[in-house]
Design an enzyme around this catalytic site. Structure first.
Site, short mmCIF file in Angstrom:
data_model
loop_
_atom_site.label_atom_id
_atom_site.label_comp_id
_atom_site.label_asym_id
_atom_site.label_seq_id
_atom_site.Cartn_x
_atom_site.Cartn_y
_atom_site.Cartn_z
CG ASP A 66 16.94 -33.08 23.50
OD1 ASP A 66 16.87 -33.27 24.79
OD2 ASP A 66 17.86 -33.43 22.70
CB VAL A 86 5.78 -37.69 30.85
CG1 VAL A 86 6.22 -38.90 31.24
CG2 VAL A 86 4.41 -37.51 30.96
CE1 TYR A 173 14.89 -40.33 36.98
CE2 TYR A 173 14.53 -41.24 39.39
CZ TYR A 173 13.90 -40.92 38.17
OH TYR A 173 12.43 -41.23 37.72
CE LYS A 177 11.46 -36.92 38.09
NZ LYS A 177 10.87 -36.66 36.75
N GLY A 204 5.47 -43.35 42.60
CA GLY A 204 6.32 -44.65 43.02
C GLY A 204 7.12 -45.38 41.90
CG LEU A 205 9.61 -49.52 41.20
CD1 LEU A 205 10.66 -48.80 40.34
CD2 LEU A 205 10.46 -50.55 42.13
#
Length: 343
Positions: A66, A86, A173, A177, A204-205
């Site tokens: 975690d 990831v 977020y 990031k 990207g999205l």
């Protein structure tokens, strides 16, 4: 590097997520031995998903780890040649040692880097970043730069407060990031890295199909203009206001890009990863033209200069080729949502 090199072990953090699970499937198909981390090995649906993947028998080893307990990753990374980071904290855990998701994300990337160093076998660390860290907005928030490329970093100051709309998730977020990507890139310059290369793929999205049992959140955002999901539409508008347009990338291309960065002889640094850079108007027009059965949200230019150019060619210059354009991605998002019964 030879594909599926005998005995080559790789680690994927966040293995049960949208990108992580798709990446693991591809790595197993190529013959790699995969160490995958999950937050909870007692979650039968997530464990079952990964164990059901083709070639998983004898080639997939699951570890409980975690981000909020960063020392958990040593065992998973031990003996691995490549590490794909990831996993990312999405919702803050109150009462933890960290004050917010940004602090947790940065601590997690640092800990995973140190686990790579301790392992002594890791050649390259590949971090899954997000384009929310690469806004072409000027530092004072007065407008956009002419182009969006790897030199763009989202300003983390009060000038962008209007974009976040007092939404703690969008701001959290973006900060997590951006800060974690900056940190992981700085580790690539540290002498104690033992020659380990660090790559960030600033994606990207992400849309397309999924191995998960529900439509991924990013896929829902891709089709927010035809769904009755106001939260997803707010996220889509946020991306437009932050980036000028919407960088799109298919999940299959994302995972191929990760593997490309792993199998390259030598590679390091930051790479924007998107096959298309389109406006909300173009997205809405596609849905209206090809899916007339849906009530598509109308989009109008707000007058703010939006003719920013997508100027990143670094990944393609290295030899990577995208297989999916915007139309294919949006169509796959529709198919996925229909299969899940969401539309």
């Amino acid at each position: 590097m030879v594909m599926g090199e005998e005995g080559c072990k790789v680690c994927v953090t966040g293995g049960s997520g949208y990108i992580g699970s798709w990446l693991i499937k591809k790595l197993l198909a190529k013959g790699y031995t995969v160490h995958a981390t999950l937050r909870d090995l007692k979650n039968e649906s997530k464990v079952g998903l990964l164990k059901s993947l083709p070639q998983s028998e004898g080639k997939l080893v699951l570890f409980e780890a975690d981000i909020y307990n960063p020392n958990d990753f040593d065992l998973a990374i031990e003996g691995c040649k490549f590490v794909f980071h990831v996993a990312t904290p999405m919702i803050h855990e109150p009462g933890s040692q960290y004050k917010d998701t940004s602090e947790a994300a940065v601590a997690g990337t640092k800990s995973i880097f140190l686990s790579c160093v301790r392992a002594g076998t890791v050649k390259r660390l590949i971090y899954t970043a997000s384009v929310v860290s690469a806004s072409p907005l000027k530092e004072d928030g007065s407008g956009f730069k002419d182009a969006m490329d790897e030199n763009c970093w989202t300003p983390l100051n009060d000038s962008l407060a209007y974009i976040y709309r007092d939404d703690p998730f969008l701001k959290g977020y973006t900060y997590s990031k951006t800060l974690s990507e900056r940190h992981v890139l700085s580790y690539g310059n540290e002498e104690n890295g033992g020659g380990m290369e660090v790559v960030t793929l600033t994606c990207g999205l992400v849309g397309g199909d999924t191995l998960l049992s529900s439509t991924p959140a990013s896929g829902v955002v891709c089709i927010a203009q035809i769904m009755q999901n106001e939260r997803a539409y707010i996220s889509l508008k946020f991306l437009k206001e932050l980036l000028g347009k919407i960088p799109l990338v298919h999940v299959d291309d994302v995972c191929e890009a990760h593997i490309f960065c792993m199998e390259s002889t030598s590679i390091s640094g930051r790479f924007l990863c998107a096959s298309s850079y389109i406006s909300l108007e173009e997205m809405a027009n596609h849905y209206a033209l090809h899916y007339p059965e849906f009530n598509v949200k109308q989009e109008y230019e707000d007058g703010l200069k939006k003719d920013i150019k997508w100027a990143s060619t670094k990944l393609c210059d290295k030899g990577f080729v995208y297989k999916y354009d915007a139309k294919m991605l949006l169509d796959d998002c529709i198919k996925c949502a229909r299969r899940m019964g969401d539309i």
